[in-house]
Design a protein around this motif. Structure first.
Motif, mmCIF file in Angstrom:
data_model
loop_
_atom_site.group_PDB
_atom_site.id
_atom_site.type_symbol
_atom_site.label_atom_id
_atom_site.label_comp_id
_atom_site.label_asym_id
_atom_site.label_seq_id
_atom_site.Cartn_x
_atom_site.Cartn_y
_atom_site.Cartn_z
ATOM 1 N N ASN A 120 0.851 -1.197 0.000
ATOM 2 C CA ASN A 120 0.000 0.000 0.000
ATOM 3 C C ASN A 120 0.879 1.236 0.000
ATOM 4 O O ASN A 120 1.927 1.264 0.647
ATOM 5 N N TYR A 121 0.438 2.246 -0.732
ATOM 6 C CA TYR A 121 1.133 3.531 -0.683
ATOM 7 C C TYR A 121 0.224 4.476 0.087
ATOM 8 O O TYR A 121 -0.990 4.532 -0.165
ATOM 9 N N ASP A 122 0.809 5.251 1.029
ATOM 10 C CA ASP A 122 -0.051 5.855 2.050
ATOM 11 C C ASP A 122 -0.814 7.106 1.626
ATOM 12 O O ASP A 122 -1.523 7.691 2.421
ATOM 13 N N PHE A 123 -0.684 7.542 0.351
ATOM 14 C CA PHE A 123 -1.595 8.602 -0.106
ATOM 15 C C PHE A 123 -1.672 8.552 -1.628
ATOM 16 O O PHE A 123 -0.851 7.921 -2.287
ATOM 17 N N ASP A 124 -2.677 9.184 -2.158
ATOM 18 C CA ASP A 124 -2.858 9.239 -3.601
ATOM 19 C C ASP A 124 -2.397 10.618 -4.077
ATOM 20 O O ASP A 124 -3.038 11.623 -3.774
ATOM 21 N N PRO A 125 -1.251 10.697 -4.792
ATOM 22 C CA PRO A 125 -0.706 12.013 -5.149
ATOM 23 C C PRO A 125 -1.536 12.746 -6.199
ATOM 24 O O PRO A 125 -1.406 13.953 -6.364
ATOM 25 N N ALA A 126 -2.378 12.014 -6.914
ATOM 26 C CA ALA A 126 -3.174 12.660 -7.964
ATOM 27 C C ALA A 126 -4.570 12.038 -7.983
ATOM 28 O O ALA A 126 -4.887 11.211 -8.832
ATOM 29 N N PRO A 127 -5.419 12.440 -7.021
ATOM 30 C CA PRO A 127 -6.717 11.778 -6.874
ATOM 31 C C PRO A 127 -7.613 11.873 -8.115
ATOM 32 O O PRO A 127 -8.452 11.018 -8.343
ATOM 33 N N ASP A 128 -7.428 12.911 -8.925
ATOM 34 C CA ASP A 128 -8.288 13.069 -10.105
ATOM 35 C C ASP A 128 -7.717 12.386 -11.343
ATOM 36 O O ASP A 128 -8.333 12.404 -12.403
ATOM 37 N N TYR A 129 -6.528 11.831 -11.189
ATOM 38 C CA TYR A 129 -5.837 11.250 -12.342
ATOM 39 C C TYR A 129 -6.018 9.746 -12.288
ATOM 40 O O TYR A 129 -5.573 9.098 -11.351
ATOM 41 N N HIS A 130 -6.707 9.202 -13.290
ATOM 42 C CA HIS A 130 -6.994 7.765 -13.256
ATOM 43 C C HIS A 130 -5.790 6.984 -13.791
ATOM 44 O O HIS A 130 -5.418 7.118 -14.945
ATOM 45 N N GLN A 131 -5.197 6.202 -12.929
ATOM 46 C CA GLN A 131 -4.029 5.411 -13.329
ATOM 47 C C GLN A 131 -4.194 3.998 -12.795
ATOM 48 O O GLN A 131 -4.290 3.793 -11.592
ATOM 49 N N ASP A 132 -4.247 3.010 -13.694
ATOM 50 C CA ASP A 132 -4.461 1.650 -13.203
ATOM 51 C C ASP A 132 -3.206 0.794 -13.225
ATOM 52 O O ASP A 132 -3.227 -0.368 -12.841
ATOM 53 N N GLU A 133 -2.092 1.361 -13.689
ATOM 54 C CA GLU A 133 -0.815 0.645 -13.569
ATOM 55 C C GLU A 133 0.319 1.649 -13.375
ATOM 56 O O GLU A 133 0.148 2.847 -13.590
ATOM 57 N N SER A 153 6.299 4.802 -11.010
ATOM 58 C CA SER A 153 5.719 6.025 -10.443
ATOM 59 C C SER A 153 4.203 6.049 -10.599
ATOM 60 O O SER A 153 3.615 5.351 -11.421
ATOM 61 N N ILE A 154 3.585 6.917 -9.784
ATOM 62 C CA ILE A 154 2.159 7.213 -9.903
ATOM 63 C C ILE A 154 1.996 8.725 -9.960
ATOM 64 O O ILE A 154 2.860 9.470 -9.500
ATOM 65 N N GLY A 155 0.894 9.151 -10.526
ATOM 66 C CA GLY A 155 0.642 10.588 -10.613
ATOM 67 C C GLY A 155 1.335 11.210 -11.808
ATOM 68 O O GLY A 155 2.137 10.582 -12.491
ATOM 69 N N ILE A 156 0.997 12.459 -12.078
ATOM 70 C CA ILE A 156 1.518 13.130 -13.265
ATOM 71 C C ILE A 156 2.907 13.679 -12.983
ATOM 72 O O ILE A 156 3.737 13.805 -13.864
ATOM 73 N N SER A 157 3.182 13.944 -11.708
ATOM 74 C CA SER A 157 4.350 14.793 -11.367
ATOM 75 C C SER A 157 5.768 14.269 -11.575
ATOM 76 O O SER A 157 6.599 15.043 -11.937
ATOM 77 N N PRO A 158 6.181 13.072 -11.410
ATOM 78 C CA PRO A 158 5.625 11.819 -10.910
ATOM 79 C C PRO A 158 6.092 11.543 -9.483
ATOM 80 O O PRO A 158 7.081 12.098 -9.032
ATOM 81 N N THR A 159 5.349 10.703 -8.765
ATOM 82 C CA THR A 159 5.738 10.255 -7.426
ATOM 83 C C THR A 159 6.228 8.813 -7.536
ATOM 84 O O THR A 159 5.490 7.940 -7.992
ATOM 85 N N TYR A 160 7.482 8.581 -7.113
ATOM 86 C CA TYR A 160 8.061 7.230 -7.239
ATOM 87 C C TYR A 160 7.712 6.396 -6.015
ATOM 88 O O TYR A 160 7.951 6.818 -4.886
ATOM 89 N N VAL A 161 7.131 5.226 -6.264
ATOM 90 C CA VAL A 161 6.632 4.409 -5.144
ATOM 91 C C VAL A 161 7.397 3.092 -4.978
ATOM 92 O O VAL A 161 7.303 2.445 -3.949
ATOM 93 N N CYS A 162 8.132 2.683 -6.017
ATOM 94 C CA CYS A 162 8.887 1.438 -5.901
ATOM 95 C C CYS A 162 10.045 1.462 -6.891
ATOM 96 O O CYS A 162 10.053 2.260 -7.824
ATOM 97 N N ASP A 163 11.014 0.598 -6.645
ATOM 98 C CA ASP A 163 12.210 0.574 -7.489
ATOM 99 C C ASP A 163 12.422 -0.842 -8.011
ATOM 100 O O ASP A 163 12.265 -1.815 -7.266
ATOM 101 N N PHE A 164 12.738 -0.936 -9.286
ATOM 102 C CA PHE A 164 13.118 -2.208 -9.885
ATOM 103 C C PHE A 164 14.602 -2.156 -10.192
ATOM 104 O O PHE A 164 15.058 -1.276 -10.930
ATOM 105 N N ASN A 165 15.359 -3.051 -9.576
ATOM 106 C CA ASN A 165 16.784 -3.135 -9.865
ATOM 107 C C ASN A 165 17.010 -4.327 -10.786
ATOM 108 O O ASN A 165 16.821 -5.471 -10.397
ATOM 109 N N ILE A 166 17.396 -4.013 -12.006
ATOM 110 C CA ILE A 166 17.463 -5.017 -13.064
ATOM 111 C C ILE A 166 18.920 -5.322 -13.390
ATOM 112 O O ILE A 166 19.727 -4.409 -13.552
#
Length: 203
Positions: free
Chosen positions: A132-145, A168-181
């Motif tokens: 879970n991410y503890d807030f929605d940075p862009a509540p009006d922005y519909h993002q399903d992935e 990331s999520i949101g338009i700004s963007p807010t980074y919520v997780c990292d993939f180390n490849i």
């Protein structure tokens, strides 16, 4: 020609051939005296010099030239591209693009919890993680992935190409997780492809 970078041992050098006010548009790569021109764009505004390496990434006992160039930076943006060049014939060895890695190996779902937080599910290489991410940075922005591409950072580590690719999520963007490849060299296709993806939420 203007020298714009060299590897530690100076076996790989990069020269500017064609320049505009904003960027170098064409370069000459010199590997131990053999040269070839490439249309690589290097911005004068990135603030980061090209990084050059001379190291064996394919495991054949011969060094390749590796050039890492910063292509973009700004608020929430940090982009690099990587070029690997065979030191014998100066041909480019393909490195799988992050877009293809995401399309093939990373599946994500973003949905809203009743309390306003976000529920995020990530499936990478058959490994499923929920957080879970503890807030929605862009509540009006519909993002399903998750979105990718704001931060794309290549490094070399112990003869391996590594890629840090935050989601990331949101338009700004807010980074919520990292993939180390971590990449591996596929001899049959003469290409660096994904070997391992390590995932971790960003708190």
């Amino acid at each position: 020609m203007k020298l714009i970078g060299s590897s530690k041992d100076e076996q790989v050098k990069l020269y500017a051939v064609k320049e505009t006010e904003d960027a170098i548009e064409r370069v000459t790569l010199d590997i131990n005296g053999r040269t070839k021109d490439f249309y690589w764009s290097i911005s004068h505004h990135s603030g980061t010099e090209p990084q050059l390496f001379y190291t064996d990434l394919t495991g054949d006992g011969k060094e390749e030239a590796v050039i890492i160039i910063q292509t973009g930076r700004g608020a929430g943006l940090d982009n690099y591209e990587i070029h690997v060049v065979n030191s014998d014939n100066l041909s480019k060895i393909k490195v799988q693009r992050y877009e293809d890695i995401v399309a093939e190996h990373i599946d994500s779902r973003v949905s809203k919890n009743d309390n306003g937080t976000l529920a995020i599910t990530v499936n990478s290489q058959m490994q499923v993680d929920n957080f879970n991410y503890d807030f929605d940075p862009a509540p009006d922005y519909h993002q399903d992935e998750l979105s990718f591409g704001g931060v794309v950072i290549y490094t070399l580590d112990n003869h391996k190409i590594k890629l840090s690719l935050p989601g990331s999520i949101g338009i700004s963007p807010t980074y919520v997780c990292d993939f180390n490849i971590t990449y591996n060299f596929d001899k049959a296709d003469n290409e660096f492809i994904v070997e391992q993806i390590k995932f971790k939420p960003i708190k």
